[in-house]
Design a protein around this motif. Structure first.
Motif, mmCIF file in Angstrom:
data_model
loop_
_atom_site.group_PDB
_atom_site.id
_atom_site.type_symbol
_atom_site.label_atom_id
_atom_site.label_comp_id
_atom_site.label_asym_id
_atom_site.label_seq_id
_atom_site.Cartn_x
_atom_site.Cartn_y
_atom_site.Cartn_z
ATOM 1 N N VAL A 27 0.835 -1.205 0.000
ATOM 2 C CA VAL A 27 0.000 0.000 0.000
ATOM 3 C C VAL A 27 0.870 1.256 0.000
ATOM 4 N N ARG A 28 1.889 1.291 0.825
ATOM 5 C CA ARG A 28 2.729 2.493 0.914
ATOM 6 C C ARG A 28 3.491 2.736 -0.388
ATOM 7 N N ALA A 29 4.000 1.663 -0.993
ATOM 8 C CA ALA A 29 4.716 1.829 -2.264
ATOM 9 C C ALA A 29 3.775 2.309 -3.362
ATOM 10 N N ALA A 30 2.557 1.787 -3.364
ATOM 11 C CA ALA A 30 1.584 2.204 -4.377
ATOM 12 C C ALA A 30 1.222 3.670 -4.214
ATOM 13 N N GLY A 55 -3.517 7.205 9.884
ATOM 14 C CA GLY A 55 -2.809 8.427 9.519
ATOM 15 C C GLY A 55 -2.286 8.429 8.104
ATOM 16 N N GLU A 56 -2.424 7.288 7.401
ATOM 17 C CA GLU A 56 -1.930 7.190 6.012
ATOM 18 C C GLU A 56 -3.063 6.839 5.062
ATOM 19 N N GLU A 57 -4.304 7.182 5.437
ATOM 20 C CA GLU A 57 -5.459 6.724 4.661
ATOM 21 C C GLU A 57 -5.731 7.540 3.405
ATOM 22 N N ALA A 58 -5.060 8.651 3.208
ATOM 23 C CA ALA A 58 -5.323 9.474 2.025
ATOM 24 C C ALA A 58 -5.074 8.664 0.758
ATOM 25 N N GLY A 59 -6.087 8.618 -0.108
ATOM 26 C CA GLY A 59 -5.946 7.863 -1.349
ATOM 27 C C GLY A 59 -6.160 6.381 -1.203
ATOM 28 N N VAL A 60 -6.583 5.922 -0.003
ATOM 29 C CA VAL A 60 -6.799 4.499 0.247
ATOM 30 C C VAL A 60 -8.263 4.285 0.629
ATOM 31 N N ALA A 61 -8.918 3.355 -0.056
ATOM 32 C CA ALA A 61 -10.289 2.960 0.285
ATOM 33 C C ALA A 61 -10.255 1.578 0.920
ATOM 34 N N PHE A 62 -11.224 1.314 1.797
ATOM 35 C CA PHE A 62 -11.275 0.045 2.515
ATOM 36 C C PHE A 62 -12.632 -0.615 2.289
ATOM 37 N N GLN A 82 -15.203 -1.973 -10.645
ATOM 38 C CA GLN A 82 -15.853 -0.728 -10.230
ATOM 39 C C GLN A 82 -14.832 0.260 -9.690
ATOM 40 N N PHE A 83 -13.899 -0.224 -8.865
ATOM 41 C CA PHE A 83 -12.872 0.671 -8.330
ATOM 42 C C PHE A 83 -11.992 1.199 -9.452
ATOM 43 N N ALA A 84 -11.618 0.326 -10.391
ATOM 44 C CA ALA A 84 -10.798 0.770 -11.517
ATOM 45 C C ALA A 84 -11.531 1.817 -12.350
ATOM 46 N N ALA A 85 -12.843 1.631 -12.550
ATOM 47 C CA ALA A 85 -13.615 2.593 -13.339
ATOM 48 C C ALA A 85 -13.723 3.937 -12.628
ATOM 49 N N GLU A 86 -13.804 3.908 -11.304
ATOM 50 C CA GLU A 86 -13.912 5.151 -10.532
ATOM 51 C C GLU A 86 -12.624 5.962 -10.587
ATOM 52 N N HIS A 87 -11.508 5.289 -10.914
ATOM 53 C CA HIS A 87 -10.204 5.953 -10.961
ATOM 54 C C HIS A 87 -9.536 5.661 -12.301
ATOM 55 N N ALA A 88 -10.292 5.869 -13.364
ATOM 56 C CA ALA A 88 -9.823 5.505 -14.703
ATOM 57 C C ALA A 88 -8.657 6.365 -15.168
ATOM 58 N N ASP A 89 -8.419 7.496 -14.482
ATOM 59 C CA ASP A 89 -7.355 8.398 -14.914
ATOM 60 C C ASP A 89 -6.017 8.085 -14.266
ATOM 61 N N THR A 90 -5.948 7.041 -13.448
ATOM 62 C CA THR A 90 -4.694 6.719 -12.778
ATOM 63 C C THR A 90 -4.580 5.218 -12.571
ATOM 64 N N ARG A 91 -3.388 4.765 -12.265
ATOM 65 C CA ARG A 91 -3.185 3.353 -11.968
ATOM 66 C C ARG A 91 -3.836 3.028 -10.628
ATOM 67 N N VAL A 92 -4.411 1.833 -10.525
ATOM 68 C CA VAL A 92 -4.979 1.394 -9.257
ATOM 69 C C VAL A 92 -4.191 0.203 -8.742
ATOM 70 N N SER A 93 -4.054 0.137 -7.440
ATOM 71 C CA SER A 93 -3.433 -0.997 -6.757
ATOM 72 C C SER A 93 -4.408 -1.493 -5.700
ATOM 73 N N ILE A 94 -4.621 -2.799 -5.668
ATOM 74 C CA ILE A 94 -5.665 -3.386 -4.829
ATOM 75 C C ILE A 94 -5.090 -4.545 -4.036
ATOM 76 N N VAL A 95 -5.368 -4.570 -2.743
ATOM 77 C CA VAL A 95 -5.158 -5.768 -1.937
ATOM 78 C C VAL A 95 -6.496 -6.493 -1.907
ATOM 79 N N GLY A 96 -6.571 -7.655 -2.532
ATOM 80 C CA GLY A 96 -7.811 -8.422 -2.595
ATOM 81 C C GLY A 96 -7.605 -9.803 -2.013
ATOM 82 N N GLU A 97 -8.419 -10.159 -1.016
ATOM 83 C CA GLU A 97 -8.244 -11.444 -0.309
ATOM 84 C C GLU A 97 -9.548 -12.239 -0.378
ATOM 85 N N PRO A 98 -9.805 -12.902 -1.522
ATOM 86 C CA PRO A 98 -11.069 -13.621 -1.678
ATOM 87 C C PRO A 98 -11.104 -14.994 -1.023
ATOM 88 N N VAL A 99 -9.927 -15.517 -0.641
ATOM 89 C CA VAL A 99 -9.862 -16.850 -0.039
ATOM 90 C C VAL A 99 -9.370 -16.694 1.394
#
Length: 308
Positions: A27-30, A55-62, A82-99
């Protein structure tokens, strides 16, 4: 500066410290690179990461993926794309834990299919999706699937190409397996034409009365309607619907003679100008689990709605 390409690593970890180091470092590198970040993990890990990133939540959604991604078939369209579409003007990085530990044996094939098909849905997109896997408590077969579905592995802090990565559609096909049959006591009815759809809705409403809340019963009824309508629209014959209660939920299965050849159906929204093709997408939105088995001449789709 990173190239504009899709990156899909699996983070294989054994301890909370490894988990936090891998995810917070990501998250911090992104954020340092200017990416918009989504952290979509189960509730207990969400609490950990919120605290670690205080304190580092700016630009991070949960998001709590145990809610938004309870149905794995909902994650690509409603969480990731949906998240990618909401931020189509920039690269998105996602932590996704489906399992996560606690996913049932019935849910898991949908999870593995989802992880494989992320690679199809995001091919060529400017995004990174990091998927953590707890190797200390997940079944070994689940960790093997993580290796099949992620081109890159991160383990003990080391990032490496994964020579066990498998072509995504081949992995998805591994889990296109016959569903358990409905129980002997399941209520069933046939349907054949558009004129039968009102009867399908009434049938589902009757069977769910007293089991589901009015709102959840309406969702089951609408999902069943969409599945039956797909039968009528896309096959040369009718189908059969079965409905039955299980502990904490209502289950419904539709069987017909169609063949759903596109594994991305219901996962990627069609173009806005296209007037059709949203039935399975809606079913994934409404239901807490969608399982599917398809082959030439036969398709079975089973849906679950939790009580509440």
């Amino acid at each position: 500066m990173r190239a504009s390409t899709f990156d899909h690593p699996a983070l294989l970890y054994r301890t909370s410290d490894e988990y936090l180091a891998g995810t917070t470092g990501f998250v911090r590198a992104a954020r340092a690179d200017g990416d918009r970040v989504l952290v979509a993990v189960p509730g207990d890990h969400l609490t950990l990461l919120r605290a670690a990133l205080a304190g580092e939540e700016a630009g991070v959604a949960f998001a709590d993926i145990s809610e938004s991604g309870r149905n794995p078939g909902r994650i690509i369209p409603s969480v990731l794309l949906q998240f990618a579409a909401e931020h189509a003007d920039t690269r998105v990085s996602i932590v996704g834990e489906p399992v996560w530990p606690g996913r049932s044996a019935l849910e898991y094939p949908a999870c593995a299919t989802h992880e494989a098909l992320i690679n199809v849905a995001f091919a060529g997109r400017d995004a990174t999706i990091l998927c953590p896997y707890d190797t200390s408590c997940l079944d070994a077969a689940m960790v093997d699937d993580a290796r099949r579905t992620h081109p890159v592995l991160i383990e003990h802090g080391n990032r490496m190409p994964n020579d066990r990565y498998e072509e995504p559609l081949r992995t998805a096909a591994r889990y296109n397996v016959p569903l358990p049959p409905p129980p002997d006591g399941a209520a069933t009815m046939p349907y054949a034409t558009g004129a039968d759809l009102a009867d399908v809705r009434a049938f589902v409403r009757r069977q769910s009365a007293g089991v589901l809340s009015a709102a959840r019963a309406a969702e089951l009824m609408l999902a069943a309607h969409e599945l039956a309508a797909n039968t009528i629209t896309h096959t040369g014959g009718g189908g059969r619907i079965a409905v039955w209660p299980e502990p904490g939920l209502m289950a419904c299965q539709v069987d017909d003679t169609g063949h759903l050849a596109d594994p991305m159906a219901g996962r990627v929204p069609p173009p806005a100008r296209q007037p059709s093709g949203r039935g399975l997408l809606l079913v994934n939105q409404l239901c807490d689990l969608v399982r599917l088995h398809t082959r030439p001449g036969a398709t079975s789709i089973r849906i679950h709605i939790l009580c509440g």
